[in-house]
Enzyme design. Structure first.
Site, short mmCIF file in Angstrom:
data_model
loop_
_atom_site.label_atom_id
_atom_site.label_comp_id
_atom_site.label_asym_id
_atom_site.label_seq_id
_atom_site.Cartn_x
_atom_site.Cartn_y
_atom_site.Cartn_z
N VAL A 71 -57.37 29.09 99.49
CA VAL A 71 -57.71 30.51 99.41
C VAL A 71 -59.07 30.64 98.74
CG1 VAL A 71 -57.02 32.79 98.58
CG2 VAL A 71 -55.27 31.12 99.25
N THR B 23 -59.61 32.23 103.96
CA THR B 23 -58.47 31.40 103.58
C THR B 23 -58.20 30.44 104.73
OG1 THR B 23 -57.48 33.11 102.19
CG2 THR B 23 -56.00 31.42 103.06
N THR C 210 -69.07 31.44 99.94
CA THR C 210 -69.57 32.55 99.13
C THR C 210 -70.55 32.02 98.10
OG1 THR C 210 -67.46 33.70 99.43
CG2 THR C 210 -68.90 34.47 97.66
N ALA D 190 -60.14 24.96 91.96
CA ALA D 190 -59.18 24.13 92.67
C ALA D 190 -59.77 23.54 93.94
CB ALA D 190 -57.93 24.94 93.00
N ASP D 191 -60.61 24.30 94.64
CA ASP D 191 -61.24 23.78 95.86
C ASP D 191 -62.20 22.65 95.54
OD1 ASP D 191 -62.90 25.60 94.52
OD2 ASP D 191 -63.82 26.36 96.36
#
Length: 260
Positions: free
Chosen positions: A14, A19, A137, A113-114
């Site tokens: 997400v 997402t 982004t 987390a990504d």
């Protein structure tokens, strides 16, 4: 009972804008799906989206799930939806989840987390040292040093964010299509903006990769992932691997390391 690598696992990334879902069957990525990340959504709405996405992927039903979410207000919504849609366990990337990666960050809990998933997959697939440039982004640089540790990185505004900021802050500047202009010197407003936004991002990526190599004392392999990675790889002067599923594969590896 199925072995861990034979379970169907749904990986969910997400992000602020998009997402991305990936369904792993017997350890292989069998299908992907992308949704727009909304500002607000309910767990029931997410469950409906999951049903539609899994049907579109047509690769079976997941037993377990692994979630990376950089939007705090949506993390619990997705966790609750996945707990219903996936009958097994849902792993959430964050404090307490084993990564197998040493963190040289001052506060490891600040690492998105990504970014953790990117580092895990890059180490596994490309070795160390390696630099991941994740476009979205934000433009994130994730640096893995020669010892395989996460050395830190760089966070900068992404291309689309830069274009929106220009159009929003200056009344006479339009929104532009994000593609490279034919020449650096623009002869109209749109091409001048494309030069500043797109070619400016190219120059920034190349310049920061040079600076990273100087700080590490050696050139490192570069992996590009995220929005427009293939187009950006064709513009920068550094040779780069384009890997559109890096984050999803990193999530699967994190699931594998933590599943019981």
């Amino acid at each position: 009972m199925r072995e861990r690598g034979e379970k169907n696992v749904l990986a969910v990334d997400v992000g602020n804008t998009a997402t991305r879902l990936g369904l792993f069957v017997a350890g292989e990525l069998a299908g992907t799906f992308e949704l727009t990340t909304p500002e607000r959504v309910t767990a029931d709405e997410v469950r409906l989206q999951l049903t539609q996405a899994l049907s579109a992927m047509g690769a079976g039903s997941p037993q377990d799930a692994v979630l990376a979410c950089v939007v705090p207000s949506l993390a619990d919504v997705w966790r609750r939806a996945l707990a219903v849609s996936c009958p097994g366990r849902t792993f959430v990337v964050g404090p307490g989840l084993k990564t197998g990666v040493r963190m040289r960050y001052d506060d490891p809990s600040e690492v998105g987390a990504d970014r953790v998933a990117d580092v895990v997959a890059a180490r596994a697939d490309y070795g160390a040292p390696v630099v991941v440039v994740d476009l979205g982004t934000t433009t994130n640089f994730e640096v893995v040093d020669a010892d395989g540790a996460f050395a830190g990185g760089i966070i900068a505004p992404g291309v689309a964010l830069g274009a929106r900021a220009l159009a929003a802050a200056a009344a006479r500047l339009p929104m532009i299509e994000l593609r490279a202009p034919a020449a650096v010197i623009g002869r109209n407003t749109r091409d001048a903006m494309r030069s500043g936004v797109v070619l400016g991002e190219v120059a920034r990526i190349d310049g920061l990769l040079d600076a990273i190599a100087g700080e590490l004392g050696a050139e490192t392999p570069v992996v590009l992932t995220g929005d427009g990675a293939s187009a950006m790889a064709a513009l920068i002067r550094h040779e780069a691997h384009v890997d559109d599923t890096l984050t999803l594969r990193g999530l699967w590896l994190l699931w594998q390391a933590n599943a019981r």
